[in-house]
Design an enzyme around this catalytic site. Structure first.
Site: not given
Length: 459
Positions: A90, A125, A257
């Site tokens: 994602g 991060d 992806d």
């Protein structure tokens, strides 16, 4: 520069519903220093007249664009990474910021990289190194000039944070980037829905892609529409693979992806241009088996397409999908021939397949650089010289007899002493000037040189 197009917001992604994304907040940065803004493409989507303050508000601080998404959306997807399925993917350091129409009425996405953590960050991060942003500018500019269907780097801001990375000197400077893409939907978006056996949303996503990304009227039943989309994606991905080869480009991470449903190239991490036609040339240091090496890129993209087909069997028949997948190699071969001739600057003829094979053979068995070859032989004109005295190049010269196109060399670029290229040494030199002296001029000069080459090629 093209005239300014009207700004036309069109947040069509909302029609899919909340099962496809998560609303998120952008990171709050200590600084937002504009380092790059793509005025050329901003004009095509009605954003070329933004002043410096407005650009910072929207692409440094991500204040919503008028009539667009009220909050950024992190899209959900799965994917195969180096052939291993990962259901925990994602948008982990990016989001969809807005959607709008361009001068060709295409629906385009403004997406980010380095914009902060999302539910899919997986302990990352959510940031982007400044070097990573600079490298993406160079990749997209060069690919666009070479005629590859690619996302465009839209804006880059330095953000004033210090980042730690295990694969480059740290601490290093940080940035946030916005890219302009023809859609953010990827093969992994379909894999996620198939993973959950979600037929309704899979059908909805097929319709969205056909309608919003391919501009096709929705006809037939669900199975027919799935078959039509698969056929379109097979065609565009075959062209993508051929474009990479002719450009001498190695993406580096062709996971499912990272393959857009429109066949548009995007997301540039460890990319490189191979100086010579070396099929084993790899871009990523972690690609130890050469899965995504230069010569295996067609295989990799075809493999990803098959994963899309597998996902679509949830709403379509494998007996209908399989023949499309099987014809992919023929489409790739045809696209490779077309794009080799385009870069060479010669018109199609009767012996194009033999000519294309001769080009590949000559490049693969000699020490000539790819960029140098296409520069010297532009227009199908034999340049002569010792470097091209070998048998393979003499055969090529024979095949090109009577096909010279002097108009292909009319731009002053073709009178330069050397071609514009983008090998790793130059990439590092441009970055060193920024890292050591905060000198951005080599980057801007290179962008100008690349765009001049693009004009010369008619890209």
């Amino acid at each position: 520069m093209a005239s300014e197009q009207p700004y036309r917001a069109d947040p069509a992604i909302l029609s899919l519903g909340e099962d496809f994304y998560d609303a998120v907040d952008p990171a709050n940065y200590p600084k937002t220093i504009e380092r790059f803004f793509n005025h050329r493409h901003a004009a095509k989507v009605g954003l070329g007249k933004l002043d410096e303050t407005e650009r910072e508000q929207h692409f440094g601080r991500f204040e919503p664009l008028p009539g667009n998404l009220e909050k950024p959306l992190a899209l959900r997807y799965h994917g195969h990474q180096f052939r291993h399925y990962n259901p925990e993917l994602g948008d982990g350091r990016g989001f969809l910021f807005g959607q709008l129409r361009d001068d060709k009425d295409r629906l385009l996405d403004l997406g980010t990289k380095g914009s902060g953590q999302t539910p899919w960050s997986r302990r990352g991060d959510g940031r982007l190194t400044l070097k990573g942003g600079v490298r993406e500018i160079l990749a997209t500019e060069m690919l666009e000039a070479l005629g590859v269907n690619t996302s465009k780097t839209f804006a880059l801001y330095e953000t004033g944070e210090q980042l730690w990375r295990g694969d480059e000197p740290s601490p290093t400077r940080s940035s946030v980037m916005t890219r302009l893409s023809h859609g953010h939907i990827r093969i992994g978006s379909f894999q996620r829905l198939a993973f959950y056996q979600d037929r309704d949303n899979l059908s909805r996503l097929v319709d969205y892609c056909l309608d919003q990304l391919y501009g096709e009227t929705l006809e037939g039943d669900t199975q027919a529409r799935a078959l039509r989309l698969f056929d379109l994606v097979a065609s565009t991905t075959a062209e993508l693979a051929a474009s990479y080869m002719v450009a001498g480009f190695v993406h580096g991470v062709l996971n499912s992806d990272n393959i857009a449903i429109t066949g548009e190239s995007f997301d540039y991490g460890p990319w490189r241009f191979t100086p010579k036609w070396e099929e084993g040339f790899t871009a990523a240091y972690f690609d130890e088996m050469g899965l995504y090496s230069f010569g295996r890129q067609p295989e990799a993209i075809h493999w990803d397409l098959v994963q899309l087909g597998s996902s679509l069997t949830l709403i379509g028949e494998i007996e209908d999908l399989q023949p499309i997948a099987n014809r992919w190699t023929d489409r790739f071969d045809a696209a490779l021939i077309e794009k080799l001739l385009q870069r060479l600057g010669v018109a199609p003829g009767e012996d194009d397949r033999e000519l294309a094979q001769s080009i590949v053979t000559a490049l693969g068995t000699n020490d000539v650089l790819i960029d140098r070859f296409f520069f010297d032989w532009r227009g199908g004109i034999d340049p002569g010289g010792d470097i091209y005295a070998g048998e393979d190049f003499r055969k090529l010269a024979t095949l090109l007899e009577g096909r010279a196109n002097k108009d292909a060399r009319s731009h002053p670029y073709w009178s330069d002493t050397a071609p514009c290229s983008m090998h790793i040494e130059e990439v590092e030199s441009i970055w060193d000037a920024i890292a050591e002296n905060d000198d951005w001029q080599p980057l801007y000069d290179k962008i100008d040189a690349i765009r001049r080459m693009g004009e010369a090629m008619g890209a």
